[in-house]
Design a protein around this motif. Sequence first.
Motif, short mmCIF file in Angstrom:
data_model
loop_
_atom_site.label_atom_id
_atom_site.label_comp_id
_atom_site.label_asym_id
_atom_site.label_seq_id
_atom_site.Cartn_x
_atom_site.Cartn_y
_atom_site.Cartn_z
N PRO A 5 9.42 -0.14 6.19
CA PRO A 5 9.80 -1.23 5.16
C PRO A 5 10.26 0.08 4.22
O PRO A 5 9.48 1.42 4.05
N GLN A 6 11.44 -0.13 2.87
CA GLN A 6 11.40 0.34 2.10
C GLN A 6 11.45 0.14 0.98
O GLN A 6 11.75 -1.06 -0.03
N VAL A 7 9.48 0.09 0.87
CA VAL A 7 9.30 -0.75 -0.26
C VAL A 7 8.34 0.46 -0.64
O VAL A 7 8.16 1.86 -0.23
N ASP A 8 7.55 0.44 -2.12
CA ASP A 8 7.40 1.40 -3.12
C ASP A 8 5.56 1.06 -3.11
O ASP A 8 4.91 0.49 -3.99
N VAL A 9 5.19 2.08 -1.98
CA VAL A 9 3.44 2.07 -1.79
C VAL A 9 3.48 3.16 -1.95
O VAL A 9 3.48 3.67 -1.72
N GLU A 10 1.46 3.35 -2.03
CA GLU A 10 1.16 4.87 -2.43
C GLU A 10 -0.13 4.98 -0.56
O GLU A 10 -0.01 5.84 -0.92
N ALA A 11 -0.18 4.03 0.30
CA ALA A 11 -0.62 4.31 1.40
C ALA A 11 -0.36 3.19 2.29
O ALA A 11 0.37 2.13 1.55
N LEU A 12 -1.27 3.29 3.34
CA LEU A 12 -0.47 2.50 4.52
C LEU A 12 -2.79 2.98 5.33
O LEU A 12 -3.36 3.62 5.38
N LEU A 13 -2.90 1.27 5.42
CA LEU A 13 -4.01 1.15 6.08
C LEU A 13 -4.17 0.69 7.26
O LEU A 13 -3.42 -0.07 7.14
N LEU A 14 -4.40 1.53 8.58
CA LEU A 14 -4.50 0.32 9.04
C LEU A 14 -5.59 -0.11 9.89
O LEU A 14 -6.86 0.32 9.38
N THR A 15 -5.46 -1.10 10.02
CA THR A 15 -6.57 -1.98 11.12
C THR A 15 -7.46 -1.32 13.00
O THR A 15 -8.32 -1.99 12.39
N HIS A 16 -6.33 -1.44 13.77
CA HIS A 16 -7.08 -0.65 14.79
C HIS A 16 -5.21 0.02 15.48
O HIS A 16 -3.96 -0.08 14.60
N ALA A 17 -5.24 0.45 16.21
CA ALA A 17 -4.25 1.34 17.09
C ALA A 17 -3.41 1.28 17.79
O ALA A 17 -2.55 1.41 18.19
N HIS A 18 -3.64 -0.22 18.06
CA HIS A 18 -2.80 -1.47 19.51
C HIS A 18 -1.34 -0.65 18.71
O HIS A 18 -0.56 -0.72 17.53
N ARG A 19 -0.12 -0.38 20.02
CA ARG A 19 1.56 -0.74 19.54
C ARG A 19 1.70 -1.64 18.25
O ARG A 19 1.85 -1.34 17.49
N ASP A 20 1.49 -2.61 18.83
CA ASP A 20 1.41 -3.60 17.41
C ASP A 20 1.12 -3.74 16.05
O ASP A 20 1.08 -4.55 15.34
N HIS A 21 0.41 -2.99 16.47
CA HIS A 21 -0.38 -2.01 14.55
C HIS A 21 0.18 -1.24 13.79
O HIS A 21 0.20 -0.99 13.00
N ALA A 22 0.00 -0.10 14.98
CA ALA A 22 -0.08 1.33 14.86
C ALA A 22 1.67 1.59 15.16
O ALA A 22 1.79 2.80 14.55
N GLY A 23 1.86 1.39 16.38
CA GLY A 23 2.79 2.20 16.94
C GLY A 23 4.34 2.21 15.74
O GLY A 23 5.24 2.83 16.64
N GLY A 24 4.57 1.61 15.00
CA GLY A 24 5.79 2.49 14.01
C GLY A 24 5.73 3.54 13.39
O GLY A 24 6.45 4.31 12.63
N LEU A 25 4.93 4.00 13.71
CA LEU A 25 4.09 5.51 13.07
C LEU A 25 4.19 6.65 13.70
O LEU A 25 3.92 7.75 13.40
N ARG A 26 4.28 6.02 14.90
CA ARG A 26 5.24 6.86 16.11
C ARG A 26 5.38 8.39 15.81
O ARG A 26 5.42 9.56 15.91
N ASP A 27 6.93 8.24 14.60
CA ASP A 27 7.18 9.61 13.64
C ASP A 27 7.27 9.57 12.21
O ASP A 27 7.75 10.35 12.33
N GLY A 28 5.77 9.60 12.51
CA GLY A 28 5.16 9.96 10.96
C GLY A 28 6.19 8.46 10.00
O GLY A 28 6.58 8.01 10.15
N CYS A 29 5.28 8.98 8.26
CA CYS A 29 5.49 8.07 7.49
C CYS A 29 5.82 9.12 6.17
O CYS A 29 5.02 9.98 6.52
#
Length: 114
Positions: A47-71
Amino acid sequence: MNVRFLGTRGEITLRSGRHRRHSVLLVSHGARALLVDCGRDWLGRLPQVDVEALLLTHAHRDHAGGLRDGCHWPVHASEQTLRAIEGYPLPQRSLVGARDPEKIAGMTVEAFPV
């Protein structure tokens, strides 16, 4: 406080107008904001939004998989979740302890194990 669901689709194949992308939640208060989760189908489309941080609830693909290439945001998560994504190229990782309130992007966050 504003809460905006940018993605709500779980790990299912069915998509609809309401459930088009995996989990991403934008939480903001005043000028401060953070994302909660970033599912797999956000990979390459963070998402092209202005945020300070990202909080992950757990590591399932549908919750964390979008970070595989970093952020470019610091990522906050439990020890178990951080271990599961240790190979992801993230700029900064921060441990969120269970039942240990912590300030993230100016908002108090408390993790509850389930």
